[in-house]
Design an enzyme around this catalytic site. Structure first.
Site, PDB file in Angstrom:
ATOM      1  N   SER A 146       0.854  -1.184   0.000  1.00 51.09           N
ATOM      2  CA  SER A 146       0.000   0.000   0.000  1.00 51.09           C
ATOM      3  C   SER A 146       0.887   1.230   0.000  1.00 51.09           C
ATOM      4  O   SER A 146       2.082   1.156   0.306  1.00 51.09           O
ATOM      5  CB  SER A 146      -0.884  -0.002   1.259  1.00 51.09           C
ATOM      6  OG  SER A 146      -1.486   1.256   1.486  1.00 51.09           O
ATOM      7  N   TYR A 159      -2.202  -0.387  10.394  1.00 50.79           N
ATOM      8  CA  TYR A 159      -2.224  -0.839   9.002  1.00 50.79           C
ATOM      9  C   TYR A 159      -0.801  -0.876   8.432  1.00 50.79           C
ATOM     10  O   TYR A 159      -0.409  -1.836   7.754  1.00 50.79           O
ATOM     11  CB  TYR A 159      -3.112   0.103   8.194  1.00 50.79           C
ATOM     12  CG  TYR A 159      -3.375  -0.328   6.769  1.00 50.79           C
ATOM     13  CD1 TYR A 159      -4.051  -1.506   6.482  1.00 50.79           C
ATOM     14  CD2 TYR A 159      -2.963   0.461   5.701  1.00 50.79           C
ATOM     15  CE1 TYR A 159      -4.314  -1.888   5.172  1.00 50.79           C
ATOM     16  CE2 TYR A 159      -3.220   0.101   4.389  1.00 50.79           C
ATOM     17  CZ  TYR A 159      -3.898  -1.082   4.134  1.00 50.79           C
ATOM     18  OH  TYR A 159      -4.145  -1.450   2.837  1.00 50.79           O
TER      19      TYR A 159
END
Length: 279
Positions: A146, A159
């Site tokens: 990501s 995350y």
């Protein structure tokens, strides 16, 4: 031994029930790949298998499982290898998301981010890459990280724990697997219009707050489609690219972070301060 075409190649895709995983499965099937699919969502997975079949693609094996469960991944891999032998391409797409500041995040948030987003891909790598090496045909490994695996995005500590970790694994394997003719791609999407946009957990924040809804709208406005990400992933495999960007803002942000660290740190702090006002 690099993978220059997916035609006739045996490809594993995790997270295939929706979003990027489904779009990648459909796109890979369209290029002649023989698919092996999994996702924790059994219903969505069956829908993807049906979509691929209607389009004339081939799904040779699919099973619903949780990639954070090492025993389940092991059984899945054993069954595939027994019936079909080693694979040519392994794509770790499955992932979940939870955001929040450290005082609002709960232990379950941290644990799930690491269990699914880091240990899940590691389980898949453990069980599918060694047989690929032993087969001696080369191949390709794709790990979907990501922008939060490259940049210090606000509220993304938990995350990023998984996504930065996956980036580290990928960077090492990039060099380690080259001697076996196995390429590695690290995919670093920014905003993508997937079901995660509506289901992401934001600890300590009311999703119905108009300010939060406005930020969500801005996110969706800049987000790319799963199909765009799938196209980038497949191009990354065929061109043996390590870093696979899906939007120019992430490419620029990472370049800027490396070349101009002080202003990058200033802007990251300001962004964090602005998000914190929502609390």
């Amino acid at each position: 031994m690099a993978i220059t075409t997916l035609d006739g190649k045996k490809c594993l895709i995790t997270g295939a029930a929706s979003g990027i995983g489904r779009a990648t499965a459909v796109a890979a099937a369209g290029r002649g790949a023989e698919l092996f699919l999994t996702d924790v969502n059994e219903v969505g997975l069956a829908e993807t298998v049906a979509i691929v079949g209607r389009a004339g693609g081939t799904v040779s094996f699919s099973a619903a499982l949780d990639i954070s469960d090492f025993e389940a991944v092991t059984a899945f891999a054993d069954e595939i290898h027994e019936q079909f032998g080693s694979l040519d391409v392994v794509m770790n797409v499955a992932g979940i998301s939870a955001w929040g500041t450290v005082e609002n995040l709960e232990h379950r948030h941290w644990k799930s981010m690491v269990d699914v987003n880091l240990m899940g891909p590691i389980h898949v790598i453990e069980r599918f890459v060694p047989p690929m090496i032993a087969a001696g045909r080369g191949g390709h490994l794709v790990n979907v990280s990501s922008a939060a695996g490259l940049l210090a995005l606000p509220w993304h500590a938990a995350y990023s724990a998984g996504k930065f970790g996956l980036r580290g694994v990928s960077e090492v394997l990039r060099y380690d697997l080259k001697r076996h003719g196995i390429g590695v791609s690290l995919v670093v999407p920014g905003g993508v219009r997937t079901p995660l946009v509506d289901t992401v957990q934001i600890a300590g924040v009311d999703r119905s707050d108009p300010r939060v809804q406005k930020l969500t709208w801005r996110f969706e406005k800049r987000a790319v489609t799963p199909e765009k990400v799938a196209t980038c992933i497949l191009a990354g495999i065929e061109k043996n690219r390590y870093l696979v960007y899906t939007s120019g803002d992430v490419r620029f942000g990472y370049w800027w972070a490396r070349k101009f660290a002080p202003p990058y740190e200033f802007v990251m702090q300001k962004a964090n301060d602005r998000f914190s006002k929502l609390l």
